[in-house]
Design a protein around this motif. Structure first.
Motif, mmCIF file in Angstrom:
data_model
loop_
_atom_site.group_PDB
_atom_site.id
_atom_site.type_symbol
_atom_site.label_atom_id
_atom_site.label_comp_id
_atom_site.label_asym_id
_atom_site.label_seq_id
_atom_site.Cartn_x
_atom_site.Cartn_y
_atom_site.Cartn_z
ATOM 1 N N GLU A 256 0.833 -1.191 0.000
ATOM 2 C CA GLU A 256 0.000 0.000 0.000
ATOM 3 C C GLU A 256 0.876 1.252 0.000
ATOM 4 O O GLU A 256 2.096 1.175 0.126
ATOM 5 N N GLU A 257 0.226 2.419 -0.176
ATOM 6 C CA GLU A 257 0.945 3.688 -0.090
ATOM 7 C C GLU A 257 0.915 4.206 1.343
ATOM 8 O O GLU A 257 -0.110 4.107 2.022
ATOM 9 N N SER A 258 2.020 4.764 1.775
ATOM 10 C CA SER A 258 2.094 5.327 3.107
ATOM 11 C C SER A 258 1.235 6.592 3.174
ATOM 12 O O SER A 258 1.268 7.430 2.268
ATOM 13 N N GLY B 47 3.213 8.934 0.973
ATOM 14 C CA GLY B 47 2.621 8.599 -0.321
ATOM 15 C C GLY B 47 3.423 7.576 -1.106
ATOM 16 O O GLY B 47 3.039 7.192 -2.218
ATOM 17 N N ARG B 48 4.534 7.122 -0.558
ATOM 18 C CA ARG B 48 5.353 6.124 -1.233
ATOM 19 C C ARG B 48 4.872 4.715 -0.918
ATOM 20 O O ARG B 48 4.239 4.469 0.108
ATOM 21 N N GLY B 49 5.212 3.800 -1.817
ATOM 22 C CA GLY B 49 4.816 2.411 -1.613
ATOM 23 C C GLY B 49 5.515 1.803 -0.416
ATOM 24 O O GLY B 49 6.682 2.089 -0.126
ATOM 25 N N GLN C 223 9.756 3.887 -6.248
ATOM 26 C CA GLN C 223 8.306 3.829 -6.408
ATOM 27 C C GLN C 223 7.922 3.049 -7.670
ATOM 28 O O GLN C 223 6.930 2.316 -7.682
ATOM 29 N N GLU D 211 5.596 -0.401 -7.840
ATOM 30 C CA GLU D 211 4.442 -0.653 -8.708
ATOM 31 C C GLU D 211 4.632 -1.938 -9.515
ATOM 32 O O GLU D 211 3.667 -2.660 -9.789
ATOM 33 N N ARG E 150 3.837 -4.668 -7.039
ATOM 34 C CA ARG E 150 2.398 -4.751 -6.793
ATOM 35 C C ARG E 150 1.659 -5.269 -8.028
ATOM 36 O O ARG E 150 0.648 -5.960 -7.902
ATOM 37 N N ASN F 268 -2.446 -6.204 -4.333
ATOM 38 C CA ASN F 268 -2.399 -5.386 -3.115
ATOM 39 C C ASN F 268 -2.228 -6.220 -1.851
ATOM 40 O O ASN F 268 -1.835 -5.694 -0.802
#
Length: 212
Positions: free
Chosen positions: A163-165, A169-171, A194, A198, A201, A206
């Protein structure tokens, strides 16, 4: 009187033959030597080719699980990645791919917090699963140079969450137990961290359910 010329002619013919044989001796010797050298070269080349074939012989194996000479870790298909209930083996595959994509900052959560950054790309990560006397699985996740070494209670971890922090906002990756406690958190470092998150992921989704 008539036999003498014939005798002289015979003697002359024999003498001529002997002279020609004597003159041809160096050539015959050279031919003989050439043939001997060729035989030796052929024998050497045959021995060398057989030795090379033995040295470079392909291993004999089947495509059954565990029989391939290449490391058994890595190489899961997208279908295998998203199958639920893979347990410790699936967790090991995930951590290996995580380490291969980018340098990571690992945070171990417990009564205290410990952080460590490791770059285990290019095949520098090692994953091993062992069983304790009580039957529980222990997953060792380490770098080949020994500078990073982590052991996890693989049976306690039931889910991997990507998930994003909320803060950066980073993975971010979390390894959770059945009470939603974080056993390990990993953040991909670097300018392209990042992007690699992705990619990870995209392969795993997720959430990875380790228990069926």
């Amino acid at each position: 009187a008539r036999t003498r010329p014939n005798s002289f002619a015979a003697i002359a013919a024999v003498f001529a033959i002997l002279v020609s044989v004597y003159k041809a001796r160096p050539f015959a010797l050279a031919v003989f030597r050439h043939r001997m050298v060729m035989k030796r070269c052929r024998g050497t080349s045959l021995v060398t080719s057989h030795a090379s074939a033995d040295a470079n012989a392909m291993p004999s194996y089947t495509h059954e699980a565990g029989s391939h000479p290449i490391n058994k870790w890595g190489g899961l298909s997208n279908v295998d990645r998203r199958v639920s209930g893979g347990g410790a083996k699936q967790l090991g595959e995930f951590l290996l791919e995580l380490a291969q994509l980018a340098p990571c900052r690992f945070v171990v959560n417990g009564l205290s917090i410990m952080e460590s950054t490791a770059d285990m790309r290019a095949g520098r990560a090692v994953v091993d699963i062992s069983t304790k006397p009580n039957g529980r699985s222990v997953l060792a996740f380490a770098s080949k140079d020994g500078k990073f070494n982590l052991k996890l209670d693989a049976d306690a971890i039931v889910e991997v969450v990507l998930e994003e922090s909320e803060q950066t906002g980073r993975g971010i990756v979390h390894l959770l137990d059945d009470k939603r406690r974080k056993h390990l958190t990993a953040v991909m470092e670097g300018e392209d961290g990042q992007v690699h998150f992705e990619i990870l992921r995209g392969r795993w989704g997720n959430s990875v359910q380790l228990k069926a």
